[in-house]
Design a protein around this motif. Structure first.
Motif, PDB file in Angstrom:
ATOM      1  N   UNK A   1      72.441  24.159  73.801  1.00 16.63           N
ATOM      2  CA  UNK A   1      72.764  25.516  73.228  1.00 16.63           C
ATOM      3  C   UNK A   1      72.740  25.480  71.965  1.00 16.63           C
ATOM      4  N   UNK A   2      73.487  24.420  71.108  1.00 15.89           N
ATOM      5  CA  UNK A   2      73.509  24.293  69.626  1.00 15.89           C
ATOM      6  C   UNK A   2      72.171  24.059  69.085  1.00 15.89           C
ATOM      7  N   UNK A   3      71.256  23.258  69.665  1.00 15.49           N
ATOM      8  CA  UNK A   3      70.140  23.033  69.261  1.00 15.49           C
ATOM      9  C   UNK A   3      69.047  24.326  69.452  1.00 15.49           C
ATOM     10  N   UNK A   4      69.147  25.023  70.496  1.00 18.59           N
ATOM     11  CA  UNK A   4      68.419  26.286  70.591  1.00 18.59           C
ATOM     12  C   UNK A   4      68.944  27.220  69.453  1.00 18.59           C
ATOM     13  N   UNK A   5      70.252  27.317  69.079  1.00 19.43           N
ATOM     14  CA  UNK A   5      70.701  28.255  68.079  1.00 19.43           C
ATOM     15  C   UNK A   5      70.134  27.749  66.859  1.00 19.43           C
ATOM     16  N   UNK A   6      70.098  26.522  66.520  1.00 24.71           N
ATOM     17  CA  UNK A   6      69.585  25.997  65.383  1.00 24.71           C
ATOM     18  C   UNK A   6      68.253  26.435  65.243  1.00 24.71           C
TER      19      UNK A   6
END
Ligand code: SF4
Ligand code: SF4
Length: 464
Positions: A91-96
């Motif tokens: 999820x963090x990577x998608x947000x990034x």
């Protein structure tokens, strides 16, 4: 080594640093001074201090960042992550990625010009060393084309020695982010024979960095970097980019008292300072432009000399240059922003409510229940696993509500070391008819800080 042809006008047919026969054209960017360059220098020194300094800083004995892929240990802003947190990392990577896309739609390649490690290392460290030892672009070209005399051998030898030392320092810093300071210090201080793999990694990284900054250079941005390749689909006419004001600049040409010309005097200074060798006057949609702002400083210097207003090359949008309109909040930006806010909210909620342990409770497969006719006790066997997702040792208490009883088989789970998973087995026991048939059992786990978790499971007993 071939030289770049500044008068080349078929720029769309091949890369600026490539001759028609495919040979690499070496780029000698002119030495730049200017307000934006000075600001970039200060920002880059701050970022370099953080990059080189952070691996040395520990909070409560733990690093601030750690990306140990080999041992699957990750720390981000002092918060440890484990493979079990993969959903948070995803999820963090998608947000990034969405953040980067949105940011690029708005501000183009600000990241590339101001914060990318490749640009900062190249322009603020390696390039400065090169200027210091070999002189400006003209002096460098003369040296490269000149014979191998003592002066050239000393200058090249000194420069490449410094490049190797710097590459070694960068390599060690990245290694510290991967294995942590403590393990890195072991490689440095202990017998080399015990750390062959670590030393090999150090040397391989050093070689790669040296090759990138001594030879490969702008090809990283032009050919390799995936972010650079994405620009074509992310940018639109309202994106803020380094732009040449063609309305004001054209028709370009030498200052003339007879023919009316634009403000561009066609001096090529903006092209000469460009680290990727491009001519910004051919348009801002050139993927080779890394938004480094050198051409802005260069042109401002020229404008000052010819007493024209600065900003012939400046930060602006394509629409801004054409019609003087300001940045618009487009539907695309609104959509990106909404998705970004949603994902960040979910991510923040998951991080804030994240327990620093993870437990799983399973009935032992293949077993139903045991019944003791003498005591009238019904027993079910369970397997419990507790993973300590913190960087400190944690104590745990496992309990049940009466009339159920918990009896450990073998070792009881009491203390779990950081990053470790403890496994234990226990019986849940109840007298016949003391527990309602089919009712779920709640196993309570409390850690040493008093935080609770309740695990639900079934309890099988003989039919009444
Ligand atoms: S530096 Fe300015 S004046 Fe000189 S060629 Fe570039 S845009 Fe034209
Ligand atoms: S065109 Fe200007 S901003 Fe773009 S890379 Fe070249 S010097 Fe930097």
């Amino acid at each position: 080594m071939s030289q770049i042809n500044l008068d080349n006008d078929d720029f769309r047919n091949h890369l600026y640093n490539q001759a028609k026969d495919g040979k690499r054209l070496w780029i000698y960017p002119g030495r730049i001074i200017g307000q934006l360059y000075t600001l970039r220098t200060y920002i880059s020194y701050l970022l370099l201090t953080l990059l080189f300094g952070l691996p040395w800083v520990e909070i409560n004995g733990q690093p601030i960042f750690l990306f140990n892929i080999l041992e699957r240990k990750f720390i981000f802003w002092t918060v440890p992550f484990f493979p079990q947190d993969f959903h948070l990392v995803a999820l963090g990577l998608v947000s990034f990625l969405i953040f980067i896309s949105l940011f690029t739609v708005l501000f183009g390649r600000i990241w590339c010009g101001w914060a990318c490690p490749q640009t900062i290392f190249m322009e603020m460290l390696f390039r400065k060393i090169e200027y210091w030892i070999e002189g400006d672009d003209k002096a460098q070209r003369r040296l490269n084309e000149g014979p191998w005399n003592n002066k050239k051998i000393i200058k090249k030898g000194f420069k490449h020695t410094l490049f190797l030392i710097l590459s070694f320092a960068i390599s060690n810093t990245f290694l510290m982010y991967i294995i942590g300071k403590a393990d890195w210090l072991k490689i440095i201080n202990e017998n080399p024979a015990d750390h062959i793999k670590g030393l090999a990694a150090m040397l391989i990284f050093t070689g790669v960095f040296y090759f990138v900054f001594a030879r490969f250079r702008e090809l990283v941005c032009i050919v390799v970097c995936p972010y650079g390749r994405l620009q074509g689909v992310l940018l639109d006419n309202n994106s803020i980019l380094v732009q040449y004001d063609h309305k004001r600049g054209e028709p370009r040409g030498k200052i003339s008292s007879t023919v009316e010309k634009g403000d561009c005097i066609d001096c090529h200074w903006c092209v000469r300072v460009c680290p990727t060798g491009i001519d910004i006057r051919n348009g801002s949609n050139q993927l080779e432009c890394i938004g480094c702002t050198s051409c802005i400083d260069a042109c401002d210097e020229v404008m000052e000399k010819i007493h024209k207003p600065k900003g012939l090359i400046r930060y602006d949008s394509f629409n801004g240059v054409n019609s003087r309109t300001k940045l618009k909040f487009t539907k695309r930006i609104a959509a990106y922003t909404s998705v970004l806010i949603l994902i960040i909210s979910v991510l923040a909620f998951m991080l804030l409510t994240r327990r620093n342990w993870e437990s799983t409770l399973l009935r032992t497969p293949g077993m139903t229940y045991q019944y003791d006719e003498k005591t009238h006790l019904v027993s079910n066997l369970y397997q419990l696993r507790i993973l300590n997702k913190s960087m400190k040792s944690q104590g745990f208490q496992v309990s049940l509500e009466a009339p159920l009883r918990l009896v450990w088989v073998g070792n009881q789970i009491e203390q779990v070391q950081p990053g470790h998973m403890a496994k234990g087995e226990f019986f849940i026991q109840a007298r016949t008819r003391a527990w309602k048939q089919g009712e779920k059992v709640h196993v309570k786990i409390i850690n040493s800080a008093g935080k609770e978790e309740s695990l639900k499971t079934s309890f099988i007993q003989p039919d009444e």
